[in-house]
Design a protein around this motif. Structure first.
Motif, mmCIF file in Angstrom:
data_model
loop_
_atom_site.group_PDB
_atom_site.id
_atom_site.type_symbol
_atom_site.label_atom_id
_atom_site.label_comp_id
_atom_site.label_asym_id
_atom_site.label_seq_id
_atom_site.Cartn_x
_atom_site.Cartn_y
_atom_site.Cartn_z
ATOM 1 N N VAL A 70 -55.464 18.827 4.347
ATOM 2 C CA VAL A 70 -55.107 18.385 5.705
ATOM 3 C C VAL A 70 -55.540 16.771 5.708
ATOM 4 C CG1 VAL A 70 -55.834 18.312 8.160
ATOM 5 C CG2 VAL A 70 -55.486 20.619 6.831
ATOM 6 N N ALA A 71 -56.375 16.410 5.272
ATOM 7 C CA ALA A 71 -56.667 15.047 5.173
ATOM 8 C C ALA A 71 -55.670 14.119 4.453
ATOM 9 C CB ALA A 71 -58.320 14.730 4.721
ATOM 10 N N GLU A 72 -55.320 14.697 3.269
ATOM 11 C CA GLU A 72 -54.387 13.742 2.322
ATOM 12 C C GLU A 72 -52.756 14.015 3.225
ATOM 13 O OE1 GLU A 72 -54.858 14.686 -1.462
ATOM 14 O OE2 GLU A 72 -56.849 13.753 -1.757
ATOM 15 N N GLY A 73 -52.445 15.242 3.462
ATOM 16 C CA GLY A 73 -51.132 15.354 3.708
ATOM 17 C C GLY A 73 -51.072 14.789 5.286
ATOM 18 N N GLU A 74 -51.897 14.840 6.083
ATOM 19 C CA GLU A 74 -51.854 13.927 7.324
ATOM 20 C C GLU A 74 -53.070 13.393 7.775
ATOM 21 O OE1 GLU A 74 -50.901 17.083 10.607
ATOM 22 O OE2 GLU A 74 -49.973 18.287 8.893
ATOM 23 N N PRO A 75 -53.020 12.181 7.237
ATOM 24 C CA PRO A 75 -54.157 11.189 7.303
ATOM 25 C C PRO A 75 -54.601 11.016 8.730
ATOM 26 C CG PRO A 75 -52.746 10.270 5.571
ATOM 27 C CD PRO A 75 -51.974 11.339 6.337
ATOM 28 N N ARG A 76 -55.747 10.852 9.096
ATOM 29 C CA ARG A 76 -56.214 10.505 10.372
ATOM 30 C C ARG A 76 -55.725 9.498 11.089
ATOM 31 N NH1 ARG A 76 -62.522 10.536 12.213
ATOM 32 N NH2 ARG A 76 -62.392 11.147 14.510
ATOM 33 N N ILE A 77 -55.232 9.354 12.313
ATOM 34 C CA ILE A 77 -54.665 8.204 12.822
ATOM 35 C C ILE A 77 -55.690 7.677 13.678
ATOM 36 C CG2 ILE A 77 -53.367 7.591 14.976
ATOM 37 C CD1 ILE A 77 -51.454 10.258 14.700
ATOM 38 N N PRO A 78 -55.929 6.184 13.065
ATOM 39 C CA PRO A 78 -57.066 5.529 13.667
ATOM 40 C C PRO A 78 -57.065 5.321 15.402
ATOM 41 C CG PRO A 78 -55.510 4.054 12.349
ATOM 42 C CD PRO A 78 -55.136 5.615 12.542
ATOM 43 N N GLU A 79 -58.377 5.123 15.705
ATOM 44 C CA GLU A 79 -58.297 4.649 17.189
ATOM 45 C C GLU A 79 -57.671 3.378 17.459
ATOM 46 O OE1 GLU A 79 -59.232 6.377 19.636
ATOM 47 O OE2 GLU A 79 -59.869 8.214 18.256
ATOM 48 N N PRO A 80 -57.058 2.989 18.564
ATOM 49 C CA PRO A 80 -56.483 1.918 18.843
ATOM 50 C C PRO A 80 -57.442 0.713 18.887
ATOM 51 C CG PRO A 80 -56.386 3.268 20.861
ATOM 52 C CD PRO A 80 -56.723 4.181 19.630
ATOM 53 N N TRP A 81 -57.159 -0.639 18.528
ATOM 54 C CA TRP A 81 -58.083 -1.598 18.647
ATOM 55 C C TRP A 81 -57.949 -2.030 19.959
ATOM 56 C CZ3 TRP A 81 -57.289 -6.299 20.524
ATOM 57 C CH2 TRP A 81 -58.393 -7.467 20.135
ATOM 58 N N ARG A 82 -59.094 -2.418 20.574
ATOM 59 C CA ARG A 82 -59.333 -2.978 21.965
ATOM 60 C C ARG A 82 -60.415 -4.070 21.797
ATOM 61 N NH1 ARG A 82 -59.163 2.813 22.872
ATOM 62 N NH2 ARG A 82 -57.227 3.409 24.115
ATOM 63 N N PRO A 83 -60.139 -5.040 22.569
ATOM 64 C CA PRO A 83 -61.217 -5.971 22.958
ATOM 65 C C PRO A 83 -62.441 -5.525 23.428
ATOM 66 C CG PRO A 83 -59.277 -6.456 24.336
ATOM 67 C CD PRO A 83 -58.893 -5.117 23.645
ATOM 68 N N LEU A 84 -63.704 -6.299 23.031
ATOM 69 C CA LEU A 84 -64.828 -5.754 23.723
ATOM 70 C C LEU A 84 -64.684 -5.995 25.170
ATOM 71 C CD1 LEU A 84 -67.266 -7.446 21.187
ATOM 72 C CD2 LEU A 84 -66.568 -5.080 21.349
ATOM 73 N N PRO A 85 -65.592 -5.275 25.997
ATOM 74 C CA PRO A 85 -65.480 -5.313 27.400
ATOM 75 C C PRO A 85 -66.167 -6.637 27.947
ATOM 76 C CG PRO A 85 -66.983 -3.842 26.674
ATOM 77 C CD PRO A 85 -66.159 -3.932 25.398
ATOM 78 N N GLU A 86 -67.204 -7.126 27.330
ATOM 79 C CA GLU A 86 -67.959 -8.326 27.361
ATOM 80 C C GLU A 86 -68.532 -8.810 26.217
ATOM 81 O OE1 GLU A 86 -70.789 -7.207 30.233
ATOM 82 O OE2 GLU A 86 -71.833 -5.937 28.907
ATOM 83 N N VAL A 87 -68.785 -10.279 26.185
ATOM 84 C CA VAL A 87 -69.406 -10.670 25.079
ATOM 85 C C VAL A 87 -70.510 -11.767 25.550
ATOM 86 C CG1 VAL A 87 -67.621 -12.667 25.237
ATOM 87 C CG2 VAL A 87 -68.703 -12.170 22.949
ATOM 88 N N ASP A 88 -71.518 -11.789 24.627
ATOM 89 C CA ASP A 88 -72.539 -12.745 24.895
ATOM 90 C C ASP A 88 -72.151 -14.031 23.939
ATOM 91 O OD1 ASP A 88 -74.998 -14.064 24.079
ATOM 92 O OD2 ASP A 88 -76.153 -12.422 25.021
ATOM 93 N N ARG A 141 -70.323 -10.236 11.925
ATOM 94 C CA ARG A 141 -69.455 -9.578 12.790
ATOM 95 C C ARG A 141 -70.144 -9.227 14.148
ATOM 96 N NH1 ARG A 141 -66.256 -5.686 12.836
ATOM 97 N NH2 ARG A 141 -64.702 -6.699 13.971
ATOM 98 N N LEU A 142 -69.342 -9.379 15.195
ATOM 99 C CA LEU A 142 -70.288 -9.012 16.595
ATOM 100 C C LEU A 142 -69.512 -7.482 16.879
ATOM 101 C CD1 LEU A 142 -71.770 -9.437 19.167
ATOM 102 C CD2 LEU A 142 -69.974 -10.753 20.092
ATOM 103 N N LEU A 143 -70.446 -6.565 16.987
ATOM 104 C CA LEU A 143 -69.905 -5.043 17.346
ATOM 105 C C LEU A 143 -70.316 -4.888 18.897
ATOM 106 C CD1 LEU A 143 -71.264 -3.422 14.497
ATOM 107 C CD2 LEU A 143 -69.130 -4.301 14.353
ATOM 108 N N ASP A 144 -69.369 -3.827 19.446
ATOM 109 C CA ASP A 144 -69.813 -3.416 20.755
ATOM 110 C C ASP A 144 -71.024 -3.106 21.094
ATOM 111 O OD1 ASP A 144 -69.409 -2.847 23.341
ATOM 112 O OD2 ASP A 144 -68.248 -0.954 22.986
ATOM 113 N N GLY A 145 -71.740 -3.336 22.349
ATOM 114 C CA GLY A 145 -73.177 -2.986 22.292
ATOM 115 C C GLY A 145 -74.074 -4.094 21.941
ATOM 116 N N GLY A 146 -73.883 -5.307 21.391
ATOM 117 C CA GLY A 146 -74.596 -6.283 20.985
ATOM 118 C C GLY A 146 -75.113 -6.340 19.376
#
Length: 459
Positions: free
Chosen positions: A335-353, A373-378
């Protein structure tokens, strides 16, 4: 209607069917059932020989040592409630066992040094009534190995953990299991005693296509090590829990802790280790977590790849023949090789410090470049930009520092060191100094920086 993101392609289903059919035929199993879950739901099942109606999903098989994972979840719940610590000696909560200072964590990871089996007669094929007390289970020399020194699989260790659950909860292991795991997760076809429809356990003659029925004993005190009966559908649901957690049973961080190696691999077996109640193996370049199981007449396996969000369960009613661990690993791979997982869509951070944003970009440990790199949630992530090197994700500690979550820097602290004017002088990560320029003068590099600076060979 099945979601298009979870429904399998006909070519994948054909490959899964071929693998299961081959396993049942070549393994000479009276029956073999299998299921695959993807993205949190059951997407495929099969029974060989094919059963009428929905029996492939609903028929119970005995799952043997897969029971240990359920017992481990109960222990982790006690830890999360503050009723015990994994570093506690077992004797603190269950005195009089005679196993000395072995800890709860060592029992969970099979590093307590206990023997693998109870004294004769073989516990899997005899009534639990023959071992009415823990002393009957443990024998005269319960700890043949130095605790904490090696991984040595122990069924008796999980008997002790089941008795620990009973002692702390003040109720039977079975009732605690039912109320704290089975009912909240909706595992209505998982039980201590078989419930119809259920498969009969068989031994298959090695040189003739004939069968011998195997006894299905009540294991008594040994039940927490291997008593349970379950179905493909229930175990696929449990596999989803082992991937995501469920706050009604055990939070995601504690389930992730169970999936983290806690025991050294045996010499020569570097593709297999053990977490807290789960086996961890490397197959086909991916990490699989779950457990195998066997009791006379039955073999079982549950594997899940959290990275691929794919789980597979294989159950058969034969003492030997099919290799459910290999089959389940192949189902995940197909399953993993025959139908690779579809990644979640990229979205910008809701807010930034803005202050955190100013920390991002290139940093240097000596002359080695890293990117922050800056990640979500600080949160932050630091990774080498070329070649090898140590990287980690870090989460904010709430006091202006960050704590590493994985790799070399797991549990280590990142601090921002500032000058008197408030500007950033350097980053300190577990005493390693990261500067904006390679060996930046005046930026706190340990040992100082040669005042003549960088030079060529003819200087």
């Amino acid at each position: 209607m099945t979601s298009p993101l979870t429904a399998l392609l006909p070519t994948t289903e054909r490959a899964l069917l071929h693998r299961v059919a081959t396993a049942q035929s070549e393994g000479r199993a009276p029956s073999l059932v299998a299921g695959v879950a993807r993205e949190g739901r059951l997407v495929w099942t099969e029974a060989r020989p094919s059963a009428e109606g929905d029996r492939s999903v609903d028929t119970q098989y005995r799952i043997g040592s897969l029971t240990k994972t359920f017992t481990a979840v109960l222990v982790m719940r006690l830890r999360d409630e503050g009723l015990l610590d994994l570093g506690d000696p077992l004797e603190k909560h269950l005195p009089g066992t005679g196993v000395g200072e072995v800890t709860i964590a060592q029992l969970l990871g099979h590093t307590a040094g206990l023997g693998a089996e109870s004294p004769a007669p073989w516990w899997e094929r005899t009534p639990g009534a023959l071992r009415p007390q823990l002393a009957d289970v443990l024998g005269e020399e319960p700890v043949p190995h130095p605790p904490g020194r090696r991984h040595h699989y122990s069924n008796t260790g999980y008997t002790l953990l089941g008795s620990l659950v009973e002692a702390v909860r003040g109720a039977s292991w079975e009732s605690v299991l039912r109320g704290e795991i089975l009912e909240p997760l909706g595992l209505t076809r998982t039980s201590v005693q078989p419930q119809s429809p259920c498969a009969e356990g068989w031994a298959v003659h090695p040189w003739a296509d004939v069968l011998l029925p195997e006894p299905a004993e009540d294991l008594g005190l040994m039940a927490p090590a291997g008593q349970l009966w379950s179905t493909v559908a229930d175990l696929c649901r449990f596999a989803v829990f082992l991937t995501e957690g469920d706050d009604r049973v055990l939070r995601a961080s504690s389930v992730a802790e169970m999936r983290t190696p806690s025991a050294p691999a045996e010499a020569g077996d570097w593709d297999s280790t053990y977490g807290l109640g789960v086996q961890i193996v490397r197959r086909d370049g991916r990490t699989l977590v779950g457990h195998t199981g066997s009791l006379p007449g039955f073999v079982a396996c549950l594997w899940v790849s959290t990275e691929d969000a794919v789980a597979a369960v294989v159950l058969a009613n034969a003492t030997s023949g099919p290799l459910p661990g290999a089959v389940a690993a192949d189902l995940v791979r197909l399953v993993a090789e025959g139908e690779p997982r579809i990644p979640e869509p990229w979205r910008p951070l809701p807010e930034v410090d803005q202050g955190l944003l100013g920390l991002t970009g290139p940093w240097y440990w000596g002359a080695h470049p890293f990117g922050l790199r800056l990640l979500d949630g600080g949160g932050l992530e630091i990774q080498p930009l070329r070649g090898g090197g140590r990287g980690s994700r870090l989460i904010p500690a709430g006091d202006g520092t960050w704590v590493g979550q994985d790799g070399y820097y797991a549990g280590e602290t990142l601090r921002v060191v500032r000058r008197e004017d408030g500007s950033v002088r350097h980053l300190d990560l577990a005493s390693f100094v990261f500067t904006r320029e390679p060996y930046e003068a005046g930026a706190g590099v340990p040992g100082g920086v040669d005042p003549e600076g960088w030079r060529g060979t003819r200087s």
